[in-house]
Design an enzyme around this catalytic site. Structure first.
Site, PDB file in Angstrom:
ATOM      1  N   SER B 150       0.843  -1.204   0.000  1.00 56.41           N
ATOM      2  CA  SER B 150       0.000   0.000   0.000  1.00 56.41           C
ATOM      3  C   SER B 150       0.882   1.259   0.000  1.00 56.41           C
ATOM      4  O   SER B 150       1.662   1.447  -0.927  1.00 56.41           O
ATOM      5  CB  SER B 150      -0.973  -0.065   1.181  1.00 56.41           C
ATOM      6  OG  SER B 150      -2.004   0.868   1.028  1.00 56.41           O
ATOM      7  N   ASP B 225     -10.016  -5.538  -3.584  1.00 58.65           N
ATOM      8  CA  ASP B 225      -9.441  -4.540  -2.672  1.00 58.65           C
ATOM      9  C   ASP B 225     -10.333  -3.294  -2.681  1.00 58.65           C
ATOM     10  O   ASP B 225     -10.563  -2.692  -3.725  1.00 58.65           O
ATOM     11  CB  ASP B 225      -8.037  -4.212  -3.199  1.00 58.65           C
ATOM     12  CG  ASP B 225      -7.234  -3.329  -2.268  1.00 58.65           C
ATOM     13  OD1 ASP B 225      -7.826  -2.416  -1.659  1.00 58.65           O
ATOM     14  OD2 ASP B 225      -6.012  -3.539  -2.178  1.00 58.65           O
ATOM     15  N   HIS B 258      -7.301  -6.060   0.686  1.00 56.33           N
ATOM     16  CA  HIS B 258      -6.143  -5.227   1.019  1.00 56.33           C
ATOM     17  C   HIS B 258      -5.397  -5.712   2.272  1.00 56.33           C
ATOM     18  O   HIS B 258      -4.465  -5.071   2.723  1.00 56.33           O
ATOM     19  CB  HIS B 258      -6.647  -3.789   1.247  1.00 56.33           C
ATOM     20  CG  HIS B 258      -5.585  -2.724   1.101  1.00 56.33           C
ATOM     21  ND1 HIS B 258      -4.977  -2.432  -0.089  1.00 56.33           N
ATOM     22  CD2 HIS B 258      -5.025  -1.866   1.997  1.00 56.33           C
ATOM     23  CE1 HIS B 258      -4.103  -1.450   0.065  1.00 56.33           C
ATOM     24  NE2 HIS B 258      -4.101  -1.094   1.329  1.00 56.33           N
TER      25      HIS B 258
END
Lengths: 278, 278
Positions: B150, B225, B258
């Site tokens: 991320s 995600d 995620h």
């Protein structure tokens, strides 16, 4: 009884899912986590390894930290991780907020004493109510194994030894092996079960193992575990197994401590052990 | 510079260790984690994979949740996980305590704006100060790879692309691929770097990748995600790679989200990818 989805994450081709349900037994809302391996999506039913966590844990610790899903995916085994105590408003807790009594510290017994008895029935929850839910809502066979860590290792050993018809194998990491003789166990059993030491004996892995039995048991214990001498006492379990001829495989692991880094290192061997005995 | 031991856990035959040090660059005390594989105990020096974590994380998340130590132990590779921002009393934070600016959200840039500039120099920390410490205190070779998730995927891509002589391969999970065009990036870059959009470009993976280059890059992105469309924008990275002929392997992974359950699933392939290129 119904269950309510809380979250869902794809993991190693299978699914890690969390659920909430109203527990008739514990008189509160509970959460549990389940990992379903990829073969479940192909319509296959799978055996279940129940994992009991230690003091302060919830259903999340094992699923996030042990790395068990990789092996469960390969073996085609489901994992179920319950919480470690009843939860929620109105559920009694230690008046000083101690980590080793009350919330997060159910010790897998049925409390008979006040203020605990209304909610703290974790033994029956693990043995009966939770498996009933799992077997009602998920594609699982009737095959069960049980494992756990620390307080949960105590839970796995005592519940497995007391219910030989329900579990095909038992394993534990760093279990509280002789709770009637250690501070954690004496505090919890005194509170939940009261002064009747005969009741305590029924929840002590070393006492139960001394009575004999046949379910294979694997225990890993780190030699650098801070709680080894005062709280865990694996030598009591070893002596009990020797006296009764119990098939216990107790492995002392040099350098390892009480953490999930230890569990992650050996969880693969535990899951393969359980898979062999289903 | 000196380092101070915080904790140590044996894990897969090697050691997970945490250290604290006074950072001259960040003007505060920092912590990092390192995993040393078993061959280090035999006197061998090993290459290092640097892992950059995402928003809100510390040095702990990756080491506890990714299950990377098993593979690092097998491959004979060290893992290093720094914190995601400067820390401590006196370090500026978002005035509303937002999770995506200030503490836990350094975005791997050198801040030029107030009140950030004194402490928020995370780019130089990752590129220079931290590797100097690692290479001074641990038995590592000069071989380095960089990976992250991320915000940390953004960090790994931008730092790796800007420093081709320092890293032999780059990988990322769910990176913020085009921060100049997404809310997280615009907020952070506006605060740390000010209004000069040219400065922003120097920290955007898609802009950098469009300039070409040769270091192998592996990116995994979950198709389920929640941040995919609004914040992560992997298609910008894909287009940049196509326009410049960059060797990018972007893999869209159906059903994955995620979380660290996604990272745990594919971290083995990332570490093997890095090991191939050392």
């Amino acid at each position: 009884m119904s269950i309510e989805s809380v979250s869902s994450n794809k993991c190693f081709g299978g699914w890690h899912k969390r659920y909430a349900h109203e527990s008739d037994l514990l008189n509160c809302k509970m959460q549990f986590a389940v990992y379903l391996p990829p073969v479940v999506s192909e319509g296959k039913s799978v055996p279940v390894v129940y994992w009991l966590s230690g003091l302060t844990c919830t259903d999340e610790n094992f699923m996030q930290k042990a790395g068990a899903q990789r092996i469960a995916a390969e073996l085609g085994v489901a994992l179920v991780a319950p919480d470690t105590s009843p939860r929620g408003e109105g559920v009694a807790d230690d008046e000083n907020g101690a980590y080793d009594l009350g919330l997060g510290a159910g010790f897998y017994v049925n409390a008979t004493e006040e203020p605990w008895a209304r909610h703290y029935q974790m033994y029956d929850y693990i043995v009966s109510e939770l498996p009933s839910l799992i077997e009602q809502y998920f594609p699982v066979t009737g095959q069960r194994a049980i494992s756990g860590h620390s307080m949960g290792g105590h839970g796995a050993l005592t519940i497995g030894l007391k219910n030989p018809g329900r579990y095909s194998s038992i394993s534990a990491f760093s279990p509280i092996s002789n709770p009637v003789n250690c501070p954690w166990g004496q505090k919890a059993f005194g509170a939940y079960l009261g002064d009747d030491k005969d009741a305590w004996q029924e929840h002590d892995a070393s006492v139960l193992m001394a009575r004999g039995g046949k379910i294979p048991v694997l225990v890993d214990q780190g030699e650098s575990d801070n709680f080894l001498t005062d709280q865990l006492m694996p030598q009591a379990l070893q002596q009990a197994a020797q006296s009764s001829g119990y098939p216990l495989d107790l492995r002392m692991q040099p350098g390892y401590d009480h953490s999930y880094f230890f569990i992650a290192t050996f969880i693969e061997e535990h899951l393969r052990f359980h898979a062999e005995h289903f």
